[in-house]
Design a protein around this motif. Structure first.
Motif, mmCIF file in Angstrom:
data_model
loop_
_atom_site.group_PDB
_atom_site.id
_atom_site.type_symbol
_atom_site.label_atom_id
_atom_site.label_comp_id
_atom_site.label_asym_id
_atom_site.label_seq_id
_atom_site.Cartn_x
_atom_site.Cartn_y
_atom_site.Cartn_z
ATOM 1 N N PRO A 51 0.801 -1.220 0.000
ATOM 2 C CA PRO A 51 0.000 0.000 0.000
ATOM 3 C C PRO A 51 0.839 1.279 0.000
ATOM 4 N N GLU A 52 2.091 1.199 0.469
ATOM 5 C CA GLU A 52 2.960 2.372 0.481
ATOM 6 C C GLU A 52 3.299 2.849 -0.935
ATOM 7 N N ALA A 56 2.279 6.472 -5.548
ATOM 8 C CA ALA A 56 3.408 6.688 -6.447
ATOM 9 C C ALA A 56 3.299 5.882 -7.733
ATOM 10 N N LEU A 57 2.725 4.695 -7.662
ATOM 11 C CA LEU A 57 2.655 3.819 -8.827
ATOM 12 C C LEU A 57 1.212 3.500 -9.210
ATOM 13 N N GLY A 58 0.311 4.382 -8.843
ATOM 14 C CA GLY A 58 -1.118 4.170 -9.074
ATOM 15 C C GLY A 58 -1.515 3.972 -10.519
ATOM 16 N N GLY A 59 -0.769 4.507 -11.456
ATOM 17 C CA GLY A 59 -1.100 4.364 -12.871
ATOM 18 C C GLY A 59 -0.607 3.078 -13.492
ATOM 19 N N HIS A 60 0.039 2.231 -12.707
ATOM 20 C CA HIS A 60 0.593 0.982 -13.223
ATOM 21 C C HIS A 60 -0.295 -0.199 -12.853
ATOM 22 N N SER A 61 -0.283 -1.210 -13.712
ATOM 23 C CA SER A 61 -1.059 -2.415 -13.446
ATOM 24 C C SER A 61 -0.403 -3.227 -12.329
ATOM 25 N N ALA A 62 -1.173 -4.158 -11.793
ATOM 26 C CA ALA A 62 -0.637 -5.040 -10.748
ATOM 27 C C ALA A 62 0.532 -5.856 -11.303
ATOM 28 N N GLU A 63 0.451 -6.261 -12.555
ATOM 29 C CA GLU A 63 1.545 -7.022 -13.182
ATOM 30 C C GLU A 63 2.817 -6.183 -13.280
ATOM 31 N N GLU A 64 2.675 -4.925 -13.703
ATOM 32 C CA GLU A 64 3.837 -4.030 -13.791
ATOM 33 C C GLU A 64 4.446 -3.803 -12.416
ATOM 34 N N ARG A 65 3.605 -3.592 -11.427
ATOM 35 C CA ARG A 65 4.093 -3.352 -10.073
ATOM 36 C C ARG A 65 4.751 -4.595 -9.495
ATOM 37 N N ALA A 66 4.228 -5.774 -9.828
ATOM 38 C CA ALA A 66 4.809 -7.019 -9.304
ATOM 39 C C ALA A 66 6.207 -7.258 -9.845
ATOM 40 N N SER A 67 6.478 -6.806 -11.057
ATOM 41 C CA SER A 67 7.800 -7.036 -11.650
ATOM 42 C C SER A 67 8.736 -5.835 -11.514
ATOM 43 N N ALA A 68 8.281 -4.774 -10.864
ATOM 44 C CA ALA A 68 9.116 -3.589 -10.667
ATOM 45 C C ALA A 68 10.337 -3.929 -9.823
#
Length: 75
Positions: A51-52, A56-68
């Motif tokens: 959630p932190e 900051a990364l609200g415009g990214h998909s869950a998949e994009e965030r998972a691989s960040a």
């Protein structure tokens, strides 16, 4: 402390520089030499799903965030 998040955005890898508060202060192409210089010798945390990172990364998909790749910079 700062964070450098390397994440896919629209088919391109971008690097987002964030303050400790996770406020973004810069974004640039992740392929630039400076990204390599800033991350040399650092081991990233893979994934920014907590959630932190929501604002900051609200415009990214869950998949994009998972691989960040999240680097912590001691600056």
């Amino acid at each position: 402390m700062r964070y450098l998040v390397v994440i896919e955005a629209g088919g391109y890898m971008v690097a987002r520089l964030l303050l400790e508060t996770r406020e973004m202060v810069g974004e640039f192409d992740a392929a630039v030499e400076e990204v390599g210089s800033m991350t040399a010798g650092l081991v990233p945390v893979v994934g920014a799903l907590g959630p932190e990172w929501d604002v900051a990364l609200g415009g990214h998909s869950a998949e994009e965030r998972a691989s960040a790749m999240v680097y912590t910079l001691d600056i």
